[in-house]
Design a protein around this motif. Structure first.
Motif, PDB file in Angstrom:
ATOM      1  N   LEU A 134       0.825  -1.202   0.000  1.00 36.55           N
ATOM      2  CA  LEU A 134       0.000   0.000   0.000  1.00 36.55           C
ATOM      3  C   LEU A 134       0.862   1.255   0.000  1.00 36.55           C
ATOM      4  CD1 LEU A 134      -2.838   1.149   0.077  1.00 36.55           C
ATOM      5  CD2 LEU A 134      -2.809   0.950   2.561  1.00 36.55           C
ATOM      6  N   ALA A 135       1.962   1.226   0.736  1.00 34.82           N
ATOM      7  CA  ALA A 135       2.878   2.366   0.736  1.00 34.82           C
ATOM      8  C   ALA A 135       3.463   2.592  -0.653  1.00 34.82           C
ATOM      9  CB  ALA A 135       4.000   2.143   1.753  1.00 34.82           C
ATOM     10  N   LEU A 136       3.825   1.524  -1.331  1.00 30.77           N
ATOM     11  CA  LEU A 136       4.371   1.651  -2.684  1.00 30.77           C
ATOM     12  C   LEU A 136       3.322   2.153  -3.658  1.00 30.77           C
ATOM     13  CD1 LEU A 136       6.502  -1.630  -2.873  1.00 30.77           C
ATOM     14  CD2 LEU A 136       7.306   0.689  -2.455  1.00 30.77           C
ATOM     15  N   VAL A 137       2.082   1.701  -3.486  1.00 33.67           N
ATOM     16  CA  VAL A 137       0.993   2.165  -4.360  1.00 33.67           C
ATOM     17  C   VAL A 137       0.761   3.665  -4.178  1.00 33.67           C
ATOM     18  CG1 VAL A 137      -1.499   2.017  -4.769  1.00 33.67           C
ATOM     19  CG2 VAL A 137      -0.141  -0.075  -4.532  1.00 33.67           C
ATOM     20  N   LEU A 138       0.752   4.117  -2.932  1.00 36.27           N
ATOM     21  CA  LEU A 138       0.569   5.543  -2.668  1.00 36.27           C
ATOM     22  C   LEU A 138       1.694   6.355  -3.288  1.00 36.27           C
ATOM     23  CD1 LEU A 138      -0.579   5.509   1.074  1.00 36.27           C
ATOM     24  CD2 LEU A 138      -1.977   6.041  -0.931  1.00 36.27           C
ATOM     25  N   PHE A 139       2.914   5.860  -3.158  1.00 37.14           N
ATOM     26  CA  PHE A 139       4.059   6.570  -3.721  1.00 37.14           C
ATOM     27  C   PHE A 139       3.971   6.651  -5.232  1.00 37.14           C
ATOM     28  CE2 PHE A 139       8.479   6.768  -5.235  1.00 37.14           C
ATOM     29  CZ  PHE A 139       8.942   7.860  -4.520  1.00 37.14           C
ATOM     30  N   GLY A 140       3.523   5.579  -5.870  1.00 38.23           N
ATOM     31  CA  GLY A 140       3.414   5.587  -7.321  1.00 38.23           C
ATOM     32  C   GLY A 140       2.234   6.388  -7.834  1.00 38.23           C
ATOM     33  N   CYS A 179      -2.922  11.166   1.839  1.00 31.42           N
ATOM     34  CA  CYS A 179      -3.133  10.466   0.570  1.00 31.42           C
ATOM     35  C   CYS A 179      -3.840   9.140   0.773  1.00 31.42           C
ATOM     36  CB  CYS A 179      -1.797  10.248  -0.130  1.00 31.42           C
ATOM     37  SG  CYS A 179      -1.006  11.753  -0.725  1.00 31.42           S
ATOM     38  N   LEU A 180      -3.537   8.447   1.864  1.00 33.97           N
ATOM     39  CA  LEU A 180      -4.193   7.181   2.153  1.00 33.97           C
ATOM     40  C   LEU A 180      -5.676   7.388   2.401  1.00 33.97           C
ATOM     41  CD1 LEU A 180      -4.153   4.162   2.801  1.00 33.97           C
ATOM     42  CD2 LEU A 180      -3.512   4.748   5.142  1.00 33.97           C
ATOM     43  N   ARG A 181      -6.020   8.396   3.181  1.00 35.16           N
ATOM     44  CA  ARG A 181      -7.438   8.648   3.455  1.00 35.16           C
ATOM     45  C   ARG A 181      -8.200   9.018   2.194  1.00 35.16           C
ATOM     46  NH1 ARG A 181      -7.714  12.753   8.384  1.00 35.16           N
ATOM     47  NH2 ARG A 181      -5.968  13.673   7.232  1.00 35.16           N
ATOM     48  N   SER A 182      -7.568   9.815   1.344  1.00 34.32           N
ATOM     49  CA  SER A 182      -8.231  10.181   0.099  1.00 34.32           C
ATOM     50  C   SER A 182      -8.330   8.980  -0.843  1.00 34.32           C
ATOM     51  CB  SER A 182      -7.475  11.323  -0.586  1.00 34.32           C
ATOM     52  OG  SER A 182      -6.163  10.936  -0.940  1.00 34.32           O
ATOM     53  N   LEU A 183      -7.335   8.092  -0.807  1.00 34.15           N
ATOM     54  CA  LEU A 183      -7.379   6.897  -1.642  1.00 34.15           C
ATOM     55  C   LEU A 183      -8.509   5.968  -1.207  1.00 34.15           C
ATOM     56  CD1 LEU A 183      -6.068   5.069  -3.828  1.00 34.15           C
ATOM     57  CD2 LEU A 183      -4.651   4.102  -1.996  1.00 34.15           C
ATOM     58  N   LEU A 184      -8.684   5.819   0.096  1.00 30.12           N
ATOM     59  CA  LEU A 184      -9.750   4.966   0.603  1.00 30.12           C
ATOM     60  C   LEU A 184     -11.123   5.523   0.267  1.00 30.12           C
ATOM     61  CD1 LEU A 184      -8.306   3.993   4.109  1.00 30.12           C
ATOM     62  CD2 LEU A 184      -8.281   2.654   1.997  1.00 30.12           C
ATOM     63  N   LYS A 185     -11.214   6.849   0.142  1.00 34.67           N
ATOM     64  CA  LYS A 185     -12.487   7.472  -0.237  1.00 34.67           C
ATOM     65  C   LYS A 185     -12.709   7.435  -1.740  1.00 34.67           C
ATOM     66  CE  LYS A 185     -12.577  10.610   3.725  1.00 34.67           C
ATOM     67  NZ  LYS A 185     -12.559  12.024   4.175  1.00 34.67           N
ATOM     68  N   CYS A 186     -11.633   7.086  -2.490  1.00 36.53           N
ATOM     69  CA  CYS A 186     -11.715   6.944  -3.948  1.00 36.53           C
ATOM     70  C   CYS A 186     -12.220   8.222  -4.610  1.00 36.53           C
ATOM     71  CB  CYS A 186     -12.628   5.788  -4.340  1.00 36.53           C
ATOM     72  SG  CYS A 186     -12.075   4.192  -3.705  1.00 36.53           S
ATOM     73  N   ASP A 187     -11.749   9.356  -4.156  1.00 36.39           N
ATOM     74  CA  ASP A 187     -12.161  10.651  -4.706  1.00 36.39           C
ATOM     75  C   ASP A 187     -10.925  11.354  -5.231  1.00 36.39           C
ATOM     76  OD1 ASP A 187     -13.110  13.137  -5.328  1.00 36.39           O
ATOM     77  OD2 ASP A 187     -14.293  13.378  -3.499  1.00 36.39           O
ATOM     78  N   GLN A 228      -8.417  14.228  -3.591  1.00 38.29           N
ATOM     79  CA  GLN A 228      -7.005  13.971  -3.410  1.00 38.29           C
ATOM     80  C   GLN A 228      -6.173  15.179  -3.789  1.00 38.29           C
ATOM     81  OE1 GLN A 228      -6.038  10.486  -5.655  1.00 38.29           O
ATOM     82  NE2 GLN A 228      -7.643   9.252  -4.676  1.00 38.29           N
ATOM     83  N   GLY A 229      -6.484  15.766  -4.951  1.00 39.30           N
ATOM     84  CA  GLY A 229      -5.715  16.917  -5.395  1.00 39.30           C
ATOM     85  C   GLY A 229      -5.925  18.125  -4.523  1.00 39.30           C
ATOM     86  N   SER A 230      -7.164  18.365  -4.101  1.00 42.07           N
ATOM     87  CA  SER A 230      -7.446  19.552  -3.298  1.00 42.07           C
ATOM     88  C   SER A 230      -6.826  19.440  -1.915  1.00 42.07           C
ATOM     89  CB  SER A 230      -8.965  19.747  -3.177  1.00 42.07           C
ATOM     90  OG  SER A 230      -9.563  18.634  -2.537  1.00 42.07           O
ATOM     91  N   ILE A 231      -6.843  18.250  -1.341  1.00 45.91           N
ATOM     92  CA  ILE A 231      -6.256  18.073  -0.016  1.00 45.91           C
ATOM     93  C   ILE A 231      -4.764  18.322  -0.052  1.00 45.91           C
ATOM     94  CG2 ILE A 231      -5.680  16.333   1.720  1.00 45.91           C
ATOM     95  CD1 ILE A 231      -8.412  15.148   1.373  1.00 45.91           C
ATOM     96  N   LEU A 232      -4.089  17.734  -1.016  1.00 47.41           N
ATOM     97  CA  LEU A 232      -2.646  17.909  -1.108  1.00 47.41           C
ATOM     98  C   LEU A 232      -2.279  19.355  -1.374  1.00 47.41           C
ATOM     99  CD1 LEU A 232      -1.577  14.741  -3.103  1.00 47.41           C
ATOM    100  CD2 LEU A 232      -1.163  15.250  -0.708  1.00 47.41           C
ATOM    101  N   LYS A 233      -3.073  20.031  -2.230  1.00 45.71           N
ATOM    102  CA  LYS A 233      -2.768  21.416  -2.567  1.00 45.71           C
ATOM    103  C   LYS A 233      -2.948  22.324  -1.370  1.00 45.71           C
ATOM    104  CE  LYS A 233      -3.911  25.049  -5.891  1.00 45.71           C
ATOM    105  NZ  LYS A 233      -4.753  25.408  -7.053  1.00 45.71           N
ATOM    106  N   SER A 234      -4.075  22.172  -0.666  1.00 40.73           N
ATOM    107  CA  SER A 234      -4.332  23.037   0.485  1.00 40.73           C
ATOM    108  C   SER A 234      -3.364  22.738   1.615  1.00 40.73           C
ATOM    109  CB  SER A 234      -5.779  22.843   0.963  1.00 40.73           C
ATOM    110  OG  SER A 234      -5.984  21.498   1.360  1.00 40.73           O
ATOM    111  N   TRP A 235      -3.032  21.470   1.805  1.00 44.07           N
ATOM    112  CA  TRP A 235      -2.086  21.108   2.861  1.00 44.07           C
ATOM    113  C   TRP A 235      -0.710  21.676   2.581  1.00 44.07           C
ATOM    114  CZ3 TRP A 235       2.450  18.403   3.003  1.00 44.07           C
ATOM    115  CH2 TRP A 235       2.896  18.022   4.257  1.00 44.07           C
ATOM    116  N   SER A 236      -0.293  21.618   1.327  1.00 44.47           N
ATOM    117  CA  SER A 236       1.023  22.138   0.968  1.00 44.47           C
ATOM    118  C   SER A 236       1.089  23.649   1.163  1.00 44.47           C
ATOM    119  CB  SER A 236       1.343  21.774  -0.486  1.00 44.47           C
ATOM    120  OG  SER A 236       2.581  22.305  -0.859  1.00 44.47           O
ATOM    121  N   LYS A 237       0.020  24.368   0.808  1.00 48.31           N
ATOM    122  CA  LYS A 237       0.004  25.821   0.976  1.00 48.31           C
ATOM    123  C   LYS A 237      -0.010  26.193   2.451  1.00 48.31           C
ATOM    124  CE  LYS A 237      -2.612  28.329  -1.609  1.00 48.31           C
ATOM    125  NZ  LYS A 237      -3.796  28.880  -2.271  1.00 48.31           N
TER     126      LYS A 237
END
Length: 388
Positions: free
Chosen positions: A56-62, A311-319, A323-332
Protein backbone atom coordinates in the motif's frame (compact mmCIF):
# COMPACT_ATOMS: atom_id res chain seq x y z
CA UNK A 1 19.80 -11.00 14.53
CA UNK A 2 19.20 -7.98 12.33
CA UNK A 3 20.59 -9.54 9.24
CA UNK A 4 18.29 -12.49 8.84
CA UNK A 5 14.73 -11.87 10.03
CA UNK A 6 14.89 -15.44 11.31
CA UNK A 7 15.22 -17.28 14.54
CA UNK A 8 18.30 -17.44 16.64
CA UNK A 9 20.12 -20.73 16.65
CA UNK A 10 20.08 -24.41 15.92
CA UNK A 11 19.74 -26.78 13.03
CA UNK A 12 17.31 -27.99 10.50
CA UNK A 13 15.33 -31.14 11.07
CA UNK A 14 14.27 -31.80 7.51
CA UNK A 15 15.00 -35.20 6.00
CA UNK A 16 18.03 -35.26 3.81
CA UNK A 17 19.35 -31.99 5.20
CA UNK A 18 20.94 -32.28 8.59
CA UNK A 19 23.99 -30.24 9.52
CA UNK A 20 27.11 -31.79 11.01
CA UNK A 21 25.75 -31.73 14.54
CA UNK A 22 22.09 -31.55 13.61
CA UNK A 23 21.08 -34.99 14.83
CA UNK A 24 22.52 -34.30 18.27
CA UNK A 25 20.66 -31.05 18.61
CA UNK A 26 17.24 -32.00 17.17
CA UNK A 27 16.11 -33.19 20.58
CA UNK A 28 17.18 -29.91 22.18
CA UNK A 29 15.70 -27.63 19.55
CA UNK A 30 12.27 -28.92 18.69
CA UNK A 31 8.74 -27.64 19.07
CA UNK A 32 5.58 -29.58 19.71
CA UNK A 33 3.00 -29.79 16.91
CA UNK A 34 0.98 -27.17 18.76
CA UNK A 35 4.03 -24.93 18.96
CA UNK A 36 4.63 -25.22 15.23
CA UNK A 37 0.97 -24.39 14.58
CA UNK A 38 1.17 -21.26 16.72
CA UNK A 39 4.34 -20.15 14.94
CA UNK A 40 2.71 -20.80 11.56
CA UNK A 41 -0.32 -18.70 12.55
CA UNK A 42 1.93 -15.84 13.69
CA UNK A 43 3.98 -16.02 10.50
CA UNK A 44 0.81 -16.00 8.42
CA UNK A 45 -0.41 -12.81 10.10
CA UNK A 46 2.99 -11.14 9.87
CA UNK A 47 3.42 -12.07 6.23
CA UNK A 48 -0.07 -10.90 5.26
CA UNK A 49 -0.11 -7.59 7.11
CA UNK A 50 3.52 -6.86 6.28
CA UNK A 51 2.98 -7.45 2.58
CA UNK A 52 -0.27 -5.45 2.43
CA UNK A 53 1.07 -2.51 4.46
CA UNK A 54 4.24 -2.16 2.42
CA UNK A 55 2.49 -2.72 -0.90
CA UNK A 56 0.00 0.00 0.00
CA UNK A 57 2.88 2.37 0.74
CA UNK A 58 4.37 1.65 -2.68
CA UNK A 59 0.99 2.16 -4.36
CA UNK A 60 0.57 5.54 -2.67
CA UNK A 61 4.06 6.57 -3.72
CA UNK A 62 3.41 5.59 -7.32
CA UNK A 63 -0.04 7.15 -7.49
CA UNK A 64 0.63 10.53 -5.88
CA UNK A 65 3.27 12.69 -7.46
CA UNK A 66 3.30 14.96 -4.41
CA UNK A 67 4.80 12.10 -2.36
CA UNK A 68 7.83 11.71 -4.60
CA UNK A 69 10.16 13.87 -2.56
CA UNK A 70 13.76 12.81 -1.94
CA UNK A 71 13.29 11.91 1.72
CA UNK A 72 10.22 9.82 0.91
CA UNK A 73 12.42 7.77 -1.39
CA UNK A 74 14.08 6.37 1.73
CA UNK A 75 10.68 5.39 3.11
CA UNK A 76 9.95 3.56 -0.12
CA UNK A 77 13.27 1.75 0.06
CA UNK A 78 12.36 0.52 3.54
CA UNK A 79 8.92 -0.60 2.36
CA UNK A 80 10.41 -2.36 -0.66
CA UNK A 81 12.91 -4.36 1.38
CA UNK A 82 10.28 -5.29 3.98
CA UNK A 83 7.79 -6.33 1.30
CA UNK A 84 10.40 -8.54 -0.38
CA UNK A 85 10.96 -10.31 2.94
CA UNK A 86 7.22 -10.98 3.24
CA UNK A 87 6.89 -12.10 -0.37
CA UNK A 88 10.08 -14.09 -0.98
CA UNK A 89 11.22 -15.41 2.40
CA UNK A 90 8.50 -15.66 5.03
CA UNK A 91 6.30 -18.04 2.96
CA UNK A 92 9.09 -20.66 3.10
CA UNK A 93 9.29 -20.56 6.89
CA UNK A 94 5.48 -20.49 7.06
CA UNK A 95 5.22 -23.66 4.99
CA UNK A 96 7.97 -25.29 7.04
CA UNK A 97 6.19 -24.44 10.30
CA UNK A 98 2.99 -26.10 9.10
CA UNK A 99 4.95 -29.34 8.59
CA UNK A 100 7.44 -28.96 11.43
CA UNK A 101 10.51 -29.18 9.20
CA UNK A 102 12.32 -27.42 6.36
CA UNK A 103 10.82 -28.48 3.04
CA UNK A 104 12.84 -26.83 0.27
CA UNK A 105 16.26 -28.48 0.49
CA UNK A 106 19.80 -27.32 1.14
CA UNK A 107 20.23 -24.83 -1.71
CA UNK A 108 16.95 -23.09 -0.92
CA UNK A 109 17.97 -22.94 2.75
CA UNK A 110 21.20 -21.12 1.88
CA UNK A 111 19.46 -18.62 -0.38
CA UNK A 112 16.69 -18.14 2.18
CA UNK A 113 19.28 -17.18 4.78
CA UNK A 114 21.00 -14.87 2.32
CA UNK A 115 17.77 -13.15 1.22
CA UNK A 116 16.59 -12.59 4.79
CA UNK A 117 19.98 -11.21 5.71
CA UNK A 118 20.15 -8.92 2.68
CA UNK A 119 16.69 -7.40 3.04
CA UNK A 120 16.95 -7.12 6.83
CA UNK A 121 20.19 -5.13 6.71
CA UNK A 122 18.89 -2.94 3.87
CA UNK A 123 15.89 -2.01 6.01
CA UNK A 124 17.99 -1.18 9.07
CA UNK A 125 20.62 0.81 7.23
CA UNK A 126 17.82 2.74 5.52
CA UNK A 127 16.37 3.59 8.93
CA UNK A 128 19.76 4.93 10.00
CA UNK A 129 20.18 6.93 6.78
CA UNK A 130 16.64 8.28 7.17
CA UNK A 131 17.32 9.51 10.70
CA UNK A 132 20.56 11.20 9.65
CA UNK A 133 18.92 12.78 6.61
CA UNK A 134 16.13 14.18 8.77
CA UNK A 135 18.68 15.67 11.15
CA UNK A 136 20.68 17.24 8.31
CA UNK A 137 17.50 18.56 6.69
CA UNK A 138 16.37 20.28 9.87
CA UNK A 139 19.71 21.91 10.63
CA UNK A 140 21.29 22.60 7.25
CA UNK A 141 22.41 26.25 6.74
CA UNK A 142 20.44 26.60 3.50
CA UNK A 143 17.06 25.47 2.28
CA UNK A 144 17.54 22.16 0.45
CA UNK A 145 16.52 21.57 -3.14
CA UNK A 146 13.51 19.28 -2.90
CA UNK A 147 13.98 18.25 -6.52
CA UNK A 148 17.52 16.97 -5.96
CA UNK A 149 17.44 13.21 -5.50
CA UNK A 150 21.19 12.67 -5.78
CA UNK A 151 22.01 12.64 -2.07
CA UNK A 152 19.10 10.41 -1.06
CA UNK A 153 19.61 8.12 -4.04
CA UNK A 154 23.20 7.70 -2.87
CA UNK A 155 21.88 6.69 0.55
CA UNK A 156 19.58 4.09 -1.04
CA UNK A 157 22.44 2.63 -3.08
CA UNK A 158 24.63 2.66 0.03
CA UNK A 159 22.09 0.61 1.97
CA UNK A 160 22.10 -2.16 -0.65
CA UNK A 161 25.87 -2.14 -1.18
CA UNK A 162 26.52 -2.15 2.57
CA UNK A 163 24.13 -5.06 2.99
CA UNK A 164 25.82 -7.03 0.23
CA UNK A 165 29.21 -6.43 1.85
CA UNK A 166 28.01 -8.25 4.97
CA UNK A 167 25.80 -10.93 3.40
CA UNK A 168 28.05 -12.22 0.61
CA UNK A 169 31.04 -13.40 2.77
CA UNK A 170 29.34 -16.66 3.86
CA UNK A 171 29.36 -17.72 0.22
CA UNK A 172 33.15 -17.34 0.22
CA UNK A 173 34.02 -19.12 3.44
CA UNK A 174 33.59 -16.50 6.17
CA UNK A 175 30.93 -18.31 8.21
CA UNK A 176 28.06 -20.00 6.34
CA UNK A 177 24.31 -20.07 5.91
CA UNK A 178 22.45 -23.04 7.25
CA UNK A 179 19.47 -24.32 9.23
CA UNK A 180 18.57 -22.78 12.57
CA UNK A 181 16.06 -22.78 15.38
CA UNK A 182 13.49 -25.58 15.58
CA UNK A 183 14.24 -26.63 11.99
CA UNK A 184 11.90 -24.34 10.07
CA UNK A 185 14.18 -21.43 9.08
CA UNK A 186 17.71 -20.85 7.86
CA UNK A 187 20.25 -18.16 8.63
CA UNK A 188 23.87 -17.66 9.63
CA UNK A 189 25.28 -20.61 11.56
CA UNK A 190 25.19 -19.23 15.11
CA UNK A 191 26.39 -22.39 16.85
CA UNK A 192 29.77 -23.10 15.23
CA UNK A 193 32.51 -22.29 17.77
CA UNK A 194 35.29 -21.70 15.24
CA UNK A 195 37.25 -18.43 15.15
CA UNK A 196 36.11 -17.97 11.56
CA UNK A 197 32.43 -18.06 12.48
CA UNK A 198 32.70 -16.12 15.74
CA UNK A 199 34.60 -13.25 14.11
CA UNK A 200 31.88 -12.92 11.46
CA UNK A 201 29.08 -12.87 14.01
CA UNK A 202 30.85 -10.24 16.12
CA UNK A 203 31.26 -8.02 13.06
CA UNK A 204 27.60 -8.47 12.15
CA UNK A 205 26.52 -7.53 15.65
CA UNK A 206 28.67 -4.38 15.70
CA UNK A 207 28.20 -3.10 12.15
CA UNK A 208 24.65 -4.27 11.42
CA UNK A 209 22.91 -3.76 14.76
CA UNK A 210 24.88 -1.48 17.08
CA UNK A 211 26.13 0.98 14.44
CA UNK A 212 22.70 1.74 12.89
CA UNK A 213 21.25 2.10 16.38
CA UNK A 214 23.94 4.61 17.39
CA UNK A 215 23.32 6.63 14.21
CA UNK A 216 19.58 6.71 14.93
CA UNK A 217 20.04 7.77 18.56
CA UNK A 218 22.61 10.43 17.65
CA UNK A 219 20.55 11.89 14.79
CA UNK A 220 17.24 12.05 16.63
CA UNK A 221 18.97 13.25 19.79
CA UNK A 222 20.52 16.19 17.93
CA UNK A 223 17.19 16.81 16.23
CA UNK A 224 15.37 17.04 19.55
CA UNK A 225 18.04 19.42 20.85
CA UNK A 226 17.49 21.68 17.82
CA UNK A 227 13.73 21.60 18.33
CA UNK A 228 14.08 22.58 21.98
CA UNK A 229 16.18 25.58 20.98
CA UNK A 230 13.34 26.88 18.84
CA UNK A 231 10.70 25.82 21.38
CA UNK A 232 12.50 28.05 23.88
CA UNK A 233 10.11 30.73 22.63
CA UNK A 234 7.58 28.97 24.89
CA UNK A 235 4.70 29.12 22.43
CA UNK A 236 1.98 26.52 22.80
CA UNK A 237 2.51 25.45 19.19
CA UNK A 238 6.23 24.96 19.80
CA UNK A 239 5.64 22.89 22.92
CA UNK A 240 3.07 20.70 21.19
CA UNK A 241 5.38 20.08 18.25
CA UNK A 242 8.27 19.29 20.59
CA UNK A 243 6.15 16.76 22.48
CA UNK A 244 4.92 15.22 19.24
CA UNK A 245 8.42 14.81 17.82
CA UNK A 246 9.67 13.46 21.15
CA UNK A 247 6.90 10.85 21.15
CA UNK A 248 7.74 9.86 17.58
CA UNK A 249 11.45 9.53 18.37
CA UNK A 250 10.79 7.42 21.46
CA UNK A 251 8.43 5.20 19.45
CA UNK A 252 11.01 4.69 16.71
CA UNK A 253 13.83 3.83 19.12
CA UNK A 254 11.71 1.53 21.31
CA UNK A 255 10.32 -0.36 18.31
CA UNK A 256 13.82 -0.75 16.88
CA UNK A 257 15.06 -2.27 20.14
CA UNK A 258 11.94 -4.38 20.65
CA UNK A 259 12.21 -5.93 17.19
CA UNK A 260 15.95 -6.50 16.92
CA UNK A 261 17.65 -6.51 20.33
CA UNK A 262 16.11 -9.82 21.56
CA UNK A 263 17.21 -11.52 18.35
CA UNK A 264 20.70 -10.11 18.66
CA UNK A 265 20.95 -11.30 22.26
CA UNK A 266 19.74 -14.78 21.39
CA UNK A 267 22.22 -15.00 18.52
CA UNK A 268 25.09 -14.05 20.84
CA UNK A 269 23.94 -16.56 23.46
CA UNK A 270 23.81 -19.27 20.80
CA UNK A 271 27.31 -18.32 19.64
CA UNK A 272 29.08 -17.91 22.98
CA UNK A 273 26.86 -19.87 25.36
CA UNK A 274 26.97 -23.51 26.27
CA UNK A 275 25.36 -25.99 23.86
CA UNK A 276 21.65 -26.26 24.51
CA UNK A 277 21.48 -22.92 26.34
CA UNK A 278 19.09 -21.51 23.72
CA UNK A 279 15.94 -23.63 23.62
CA UNK A 280 13.52 -23.81 20.71
CA UNK A 281 11.03 -21.54 22.44
CA UNK A 282 13.75 -19.04 23.35
CA UNK A 283 14.93 -18.90 19.74
CA UNK A 284 11.56 -18.62 18.01
CA UNK A 285 10.16 -15.70 20.04
CA UNK A 286 12.98 -13.27 19.05
CA UNK A 287 12.56 -14.55 15.50
CA UNK A 288 8.91 -13.52 15.42
CA UNK A 289 9.69 -10.17 17.02
CA UNK A 290 12.28 -9.48 14.31
CA UNK A 291 9.79 -10.32 11.59
CA UNK A 292 7.17 -7.96 13.04
CA UNK A 293 9.40 -5.08 11.93
CA UNK A 294 7.99 -5.59 8.42
CA UNK A 295 4.56 -4.70 9.84
CA UNK A 296 5.64 -1.97 12.26
CA UNK A 297 7.97 -0.02 9.93
CA UNK A 298 5.31 1.09 7.42
CA UNK A 299 2.95 2.05 10.25
CA UNK A 300 5.51 4.26 12.01
CA UNK A 301 7.45 5.68 9.10
CA UNK A 302 4.79 5.81 6.37
CA UNK A 303 1.22 5.89 7.64
CA UNK A 304 2.07 8.21 10.56
CA UNK A 305 3.65 10.54 8.00
CA UNK A 306 1.27 13.44 7.33
CA UNK A 307 1.64 13.35 3.56
CA UNK A 308 1.11 9.60 3.25
CA UNK A 309 -1.72 9.68 5.78
CA UNK A 310 -3.65 12.29 3.84
CA UNK A 311 -3.13 10.47 0.57
CA UNK A 312 -4.19 7.18 2.15
CA UNK A 313 -7.44 8.65 3.46
CA UNK A 314 -8.23 10.18 0.10
CA UNK A 315 -7.38 6.90 -1.64
CA UNK A 316 -9.75 4.97 0.60
CA UNK A 317 -12.49 7.47 -0.24
CA UNK A 318 -11.71 6.94 -3.95
CA UNK A 319 -12.16 10.65 -4.71
CA UNK A 320 -9.52 11.88 -7.14
CA UNK A 321 -10.75 15.47 -6.93
CA UNK A 322 -10.47 15.47 -3.19
CA UNK A 323 -7.00 13.97 -3.41
CA UNK A 324 -5.71 16.92 -5.39
CA UNK A 325 -7.45 19.55 -3.30
CA UNK A 326 -6.26 18.07 -0.02
CA UNK A 327 -2.65 17.91 -1.11
CA UNK A 328 -2.77 21.42 -2.57
CA UNK A 329 -4.33 23.04 0.48
CA UNK A 330 -2.09 21.11 2.86
CA UNK A 331 1.02 22.14 0.97
CA UNK A 332 0.00 25.82 0.98
CA UNK A 333 -0.84 25.75 4.66
CA UNK A 334 2.58 24.37 5.47
CA UNK A 335 4.63 26.51 3.13
CA UNK A 336 7.96 26.77 4.95
CA UNK A 337 9.74 29.92 6.06
CA UNK A 338 13.29 30.20 7.24
CA UNK A 339 14.70 31.29 10.53
CA UNK A 340 18.42 31.44 11.16
CA UNK A 341 19.69 31.11 14.70
CA UNK A 342 23.23 30.34 15.83
CA UNK A 343 24.30 29.35 12.33
CA UNK A 344 21.45 26.85 12.09
CA UNK A 345 18.54 27.29 9.73
CA UNK A 346 15.20 25.98 10.90
CA UNK A 347 12.00 25.70 8.89
CA UNK A 348 8.90 27.26 10.38
CA UNK A 349 5.26 26.62 9.55
CA UNK A 350 3.55 29.31 11.57
CA UNK A 351 4.20 32.87 12.67
CA UNK A 352 2.69 34.81 15.54
CA UNK A 353 0.81 37.45 13.54
CA UNK A 354 0.54 39.76 16.51
CA UNK A 355 4.21 40.50 16.19
CA UNK A 356 4.66 39.94 12.45
CA UNK A 357 1.70 41.83 10.97
CA UNK A 358 2.12 45.56 10.24
CA UNK A 359 0.16 47.92 12.45
CA UNK A 360 -2.32 50.36 10.91
CA UNK A 361 -3.07 52.31 14.09
CA UNK A 362 -1.55 55.52 15.33
CA UNK A 363 1.17 53.51 16.94
CA UNK A 364 2.94 53.60 13.57
CA UNK A 365 4.11 57.10 14.41
CA UNK A 366 5.38 56.09 17.81
CA UNK A 367 8.72 54.44 18.49
CA UNK A 368 8.53 50.68 18.35
CA UNK A 369 7.96 48.99 21.67
CA UNK A 370 10.36 46.53 23.19
CA UNK A 371 7.96 43.73 22.24
CA UNK A 372 8.52 44.43 18.54
CA UNK A 373 12.13 43.43 18.93
CA UNK A 374 11.14 39.94 20.03
CA UNK A 375 11.40 37.20 17.40
CA UNK A 376 8.10 35.91 16.00
CA UNK A 377 6.80 32.70 17.50
CA UNK A 378 7.80 29.83 15.27
CA UNK A 379 6.94 26.17 15.16
CA UNK A 380 9.50 23.76 13.86
CA UNK A 381 8.85 21.36 11.03
CA UNK A 382 11.01 19.46 8.62
CA UNK A 383 12.16 21.03 5.37
CA UNK A 384 10.20 18.34 3.58
CA UNK A 385 6.54 18.56 4.51
CA UNK A 386 5.34 15.58 6.51
CA UNK A 387 8.70 14.25 7.64
CA UNK A 388 7.11 13.37 10.97
Amino acid sequence: MVWSNGSASGCCGSPGYVSDTGAARDSQLSLSPTGHSVVAACLGLISTFGFVNNLLALVLFGRHKALRSPINLLLINISLSDMLVCALATPFSLAASTRGRWLAGRTACVWYGFANSLFGIVSLISLAVLSYERYCTMTCPAEPDVTNYRKVALGVVLSWVYSLIWTLPPFFGWSRYGPEGPGTTCSVDWTAKTANNISYIICLFIFCLILPFLVIVYSYGKLLHAIRQVSGLKTSTGRKREHRVLLMVITMVVCYLLCWLPYGIMALLATFGAPGLVTAEASIVPSLLAKTSTVINPVIYVFMNKQFNRCLRSLLKCDATQQGSILKSWSKANKPMRRTDNNLTFMAASVDHRSAAPSTSKSNKEPPSTDSAKPPALSLVAHYNGSF
